[in-house]
Design an enzyme around this catalytic site. Structure first.
Site, PDB file in Angstrom:
ATOM      1  N   MET A  30      31.077  55.256 -22.383  1.00 48.71           N
ATOM      2  CA  MET A  30      32.509  54.929 -22.469  1.00 48.71           C
ATOM      3  C   MET A  30      32.696  53.424 -22.690  1.00 48.71           C
ATOM      4  O   MET A  30      33.789  52.895 -22.509  1.00 48.71           O
ATOM      5  CB  MET A  30      33.228  55.376 -21.198  1.00 48.71           C
ATOM      6  CG  MET A  30      33.186  56.897 -21.035  1.00 48.71           C
ATOM      7  SD  MET A  30      34.488  57.539 -20.000  1.00 48.71           S
ATOM      8  CE  MET A  30      34.171  56.695 -18.476  1.00 48.71           C
ATOM      9  N   LEU A  33      29.246  48.159 -21.792  1.00 49.50           N
ATOM     10  CA  LEU A  33      27.850  48.530 -21.536  1.00 49.50           C
ATOM     11  C   LEU A  33      27.129  47.507 -20.659  1.00 49.50           C
ATOM     12  O   LEU A  33      27.351  46.304 -20.783  1.00 49.50           O
ATOM     13  CB  LEU A  33      27.116  48.687 -22.872  1.00 49.50           C
ATOM     14  CG  LEU A  33      27.782  49.652 -23.866  1.00 49.50           C
ATOM     15  CD1 LEU A  33      26.964  49.712 -25.156  1.00 49.50           C
ATOM     16  CD2 LEU A  33      27.955  51.041 -23.269  1.00 49.50           C
ATOM     17  N   HIS A  37      23.177  51.331 -19.215  1.00 53.69           N
ATOM     18  CA  HIS A  37      23.276  51.896 -20.575  1.00 53.69           C
ATOM     19  C   HIS A  37      22.098  51.420 -21.435  1.00 53.69           C
ATOM     20  O   HIS A  37      21.549  52.187 -22.230  1.00 53.69           O
ATOM     21  CB  HIS A  37      24.575  51.461 -21.257  1.00 53.69           C
ATOM     22  CG  HIS A  37      25.816  51.903 -20.546  1.00 53.69           C
ATOM     23  ND1 HIS A  37      26.614  51.029 -19.850  1.00 53.69           N
ATOM     24  CD2 HIS A  37      26.402  53.109 -20.427  1.00 53.69           C
ATOM     25  CE1 HIS A  37      27.635  51.681 -19.330  1.00 53.69           C
ATOM     26  NE2 HIS A  37      27.537  52.948 -19.663  1.00 53.69           N
ATOM     27  N   GLN A  61      38.897  62.913 -19.386  1.00 54.14           N
ATOM     28  CA  GLN A  61      38.169  63.007 -18.118  1.00 54.14           C
ATOM     29  C   GLN A  61      38.781  62.157 -17.012  1.00 54.14           C
ATOM     30  O   GLN A  61      38.209  62.035 -15.934  1.00 54.14           O
ATOM     31  CB  GLN A  61      36.691  62.695 -18.311  1.00 54.14           C
ATOM     32  CG  GLN A  61      36.360  61.263 -18.673  1.00 54.14           C
ATOM     33  CD  GLN A  61      34.900  61.107 -19.074  1.00 54.14           C
ATOM     34  OE1 GLN A  61      34.472  61.529 -20.144  1.00 54.14           O
ATOM     35  NE2 GLN A  61      34.107  60.485 -18.215  1.00 54.14           N
ATOM     36  N   LYS A 149      22.570  58.010 -12.158  1.00 46.24           N
ATOM     37  CA  LYS A 149      23.616  57.550 -11.234  1.00 46.24           C
ATOM     38  C   LYS A 149      24.746  58.576 -11.164  1.00 46.24           C
ATOM     39  O   LYS A 149      25.288  58.839 -10.106  1.00 46.24           O
ATOM     40  CB  LYS A 149      24.182  56.192 -11.641  1.00 46.24           C
ATOM     41  CG  LYS A 149      25.181  55.694 -10.591  1.00 46.24           C
ATOM     42  CD  LYS A 149      25.608  54.292 -10.824  1.00 46.24           C
ATOM     43  CE  LYS A 149      26.735  54.189 -11.816  1.00 46.24           C
ATOM     44  NZ  LYS A 149      28.016  54.730 -11.326  1.00 46.24           N
ATOM     45  N   ASP A 150      25.077  59.154 -12.320  1.00 43.36           N
ATOM     46  CA  ASP A 150      26.062  60.238 -12.341  1.00 43.36           C
ATOM     47  C   ASP A 150      25.297  61.550 -12.206  1.00 43.36           C
ATOM     48  O   ASP A 150      25.222  62.353 -13.155  1.00 43.36           O
ATOM     49  CB  ASP A 150      26.867  60.199 -13.641  1.00 43.36           C
ATOM     50  CG  ASP A 150      27.717  58.942 -13.732  1.00 43.36           C
ATOM     51  OD1 ASP A 150      28.683  58.836 -12.983  1.00 43.36           O
ATOM     52  OD2 ASP A 150      27.371  58.060 -14.539  1.00 43.36           O
ATOM     53  N   ILE A 176      19.774  52.163 -12.459  1.00 45.32           N
ATOM     54  CA  ILE A 176      19.429  50.734 -12.567  1.00 45.32           C
ATOM     55  C   ILE A 176      20.313  49.981 -11.570  1.00 45.32           C
ATOM     56  O   ILE A 176      21.532  50.209 -11.524  1.00 45.32           O
ATOM     57  CB  ILE A 176      19.664  50.204 -14.008  1.00 45.32           C
ATOM     58  CG1 ILE A 176      18.879  51.040 -15.030  1.00 45.32           C
ATOM     59  CG2 ILE A 176      19.306  48.730 -14.125  1.00 45.32           C
ATOM     60  CD1 ILE A 176      17.373  50.959 -14.939  1.00 45.32           C
ATOM     61  N   ARG A 187      32.468  49.832 -13.420  1.00 46.97           N
ATOM     62  CA  ARG A 187      33.560  49.655 -12.451  1.00 46.97           C
ATOM     63  C   ARG A 187      33.275  48.537 -11.442  1.00 46.97           C
ATOM     64  O   ARG A 187      34.182  48.133 -10.721  1.00 46.97           O
ATOM     65  CB  ARG A 187      33.853  50.974 -11.722  1.00 46.97           C
ATOM     66  CG  ARG A 187      34.514  52.003 -12.624  1.00 46.97           C
ATOM     67  CD  ARG A 187      34.982  53.227 -11.870  1.00 46.97           C
ATOM     68  NE  ARG A 187      35.867  54.064 -12.665  1.00 46.97           N
ATOM     69  CZ  ARG A 187      35.487  55.164 -13.315  1.00 46.97           C
ATOM     70  NH1 ARG A 187      34.236  55.572 -13.260  1.00 46.97           N
ATOM     71  NH2 ARG A 187      36.362  55.865 -14.011  1.00 46.97           N
TER      72      ARG A 187
HETATM   73  O1  PAF Z   1      29.023  58.925 -18.169  1.00 46.06           O
HETATM   74  C1  PAF Z   1      29.913  58.574 -18.980  1.00 46.06           C
HETATM   75  O2  PAF Z   1      30.032  57.403 -19.342  1.00 46.06           O
HETATM   76  C2  PAF Z   1      30.867  59.614 -19.534  1.00 46.06           C
HETATM   77  O3  PAF Z   1      31.202  60.556 -18.574  1.00 46.06           O
HETATM   78  C3  PAF Z   1      30.356  60.284 -20.809  1.00 46.06           C
HETATM   79  C4  PAF Z   1      29.107  61.096 -20.561  1.00 46.06           C
HETATM   80  C5  PAF Z   1      30.086  59.225 -21.870  1.00 46.06           C
HETATM   81  C6  PAF Z   1      31.429  61.229 -21.361  1.00 46.06           C
HETATM   82  O4  PAF Z   1      32.598  60.578 -21.658  1.00 46.06           O
END
Ligand code: PAF
Length: 280
Positions: A30, A33, A37, A61, A149-150, A176, A187
């Protein structure tokens, strides 16, 4: 490095690569970066002939009271980072390119998306699954890269790919962290100096829980209690959840067996941060 703004441009480029017999990796992001990332993109460059990074702040989302408007953006800096790592194409569509005005088809998931972050962000994973499916259909990658992390997002995407027979390898990459332990996140930029210090309570609790499990503790309630006590001692922290769940189904468990995910979301001031560790 090519920058594509439309689905058509991406498809044309990928078609050329495919004709040449090249493999394609996708790193969905998103934007704004950071090194987290960067680690995904580096892995993708290592494992594929060509790499596409998408930079798309997906409105679907975000809940109505969430931080879509204030989410940090710096597309120029993002492109510099992608280019320096060897990304071949950045896909940066406008929301209108991704969602027609009468868009009404979604990818939703039961069970896995109802716990942890799904409890306080009820529409979040529908938005994630839908946009990731769209990106998969647009780029048709051989592999796609997501951060640990997610952890819930990663588990959900793995399940979606399995359930819907998507022919894509999902590569999960480690968390990381900053030198002092805080997990890298776009964030983190919301935190003022005092909050940045207070935010260390997340990684401290993660390291504490991880150590307890490494040392042989298997009772989820005991580990959770110790982590919660540590977080509650920080006045700026407010717990959204601290949970111990099965690493595949995301359902609560009483005992650590492999794989078990210990995950948390904690507000530091107004900023909601997440962190986790996996026992496997
Ligand atoms: O993890 C993220 O940054 C977002 O949820 C993703 C996977 C790019 C989808 O928008």
């Amino acid at each position: 490095m090519k920058i594509a703004y439309t689905v058509k441009e991406v498809r044309e480029q990928v078609k050329i690569w495919r004709k040449e017999g090249l493999t394609v990796g996708l790193v969905p992001t998103m934007g704004y970066l950071h090194e987290g990332h960067a680690s995904l993109m580096k892995k993708a460059v290592e494992q594929n002939d060509k790499v596409v990074a998408s930079v798309f702040l997906n409105p679907m989302q975000f809940g109505p009271t969430e931080d879509l408007e204030s989410y940090p953006r710096d597309f120029e800096q993002d492109c510099k980072l992608c280019d320096s790592i060897g990304v071949d194409m950045v896909f940066h569509p406008e929301p209108e390119e991704m969602y027609a005005p009468d868009f009404c088809t979604c990818v939703d998931m039961d069970v896995l998306s109802k716990t942890l972050c799904g409890k306080s962000r009820p529409i979040h994973f529908r938005g994630v699954c839908t946009v990731v499916t769209k990106l998969f259909n647009i780029v048709t990658p051989d592999r796609a890269y997501f951060g640990q992390k997610d952890a819930q997002q990663l588990a959900i995407i793995r399940r979606m790919v399995r359930d819907l027979n998507m022919d894509i390898e999902i590569v999960g990459c480690p968390i990381i962290r900053e030198e002092d332990g805080l997990a890298k996140s776009s964030r983190n930029t919301y935190l003022n100096e005092e909050e940045r210090q207070a935010a260390l309570v997340l990684s401290k609790a993660i390291f504490l829980g991880q150590k307890m499990v490494e040392d042989g503790e298997r009772d989820a309630a005991t580990v959770k209690k110790a982590m919660i006590e540590l977080i509650e001692a920080e006045p700026l922290a407010k717990i959204d959840y601290v949970e111990v769940v099965d690493g595949l189904s995301m359902q609560p468990v009483d005992t650590y067996t492999e794989p078990t995910l210990t995950a948390m979301a904690v507000y530091i001031g107004k900023t909601r941060l997440i962190d986790n560790f996996i026992f496997e």
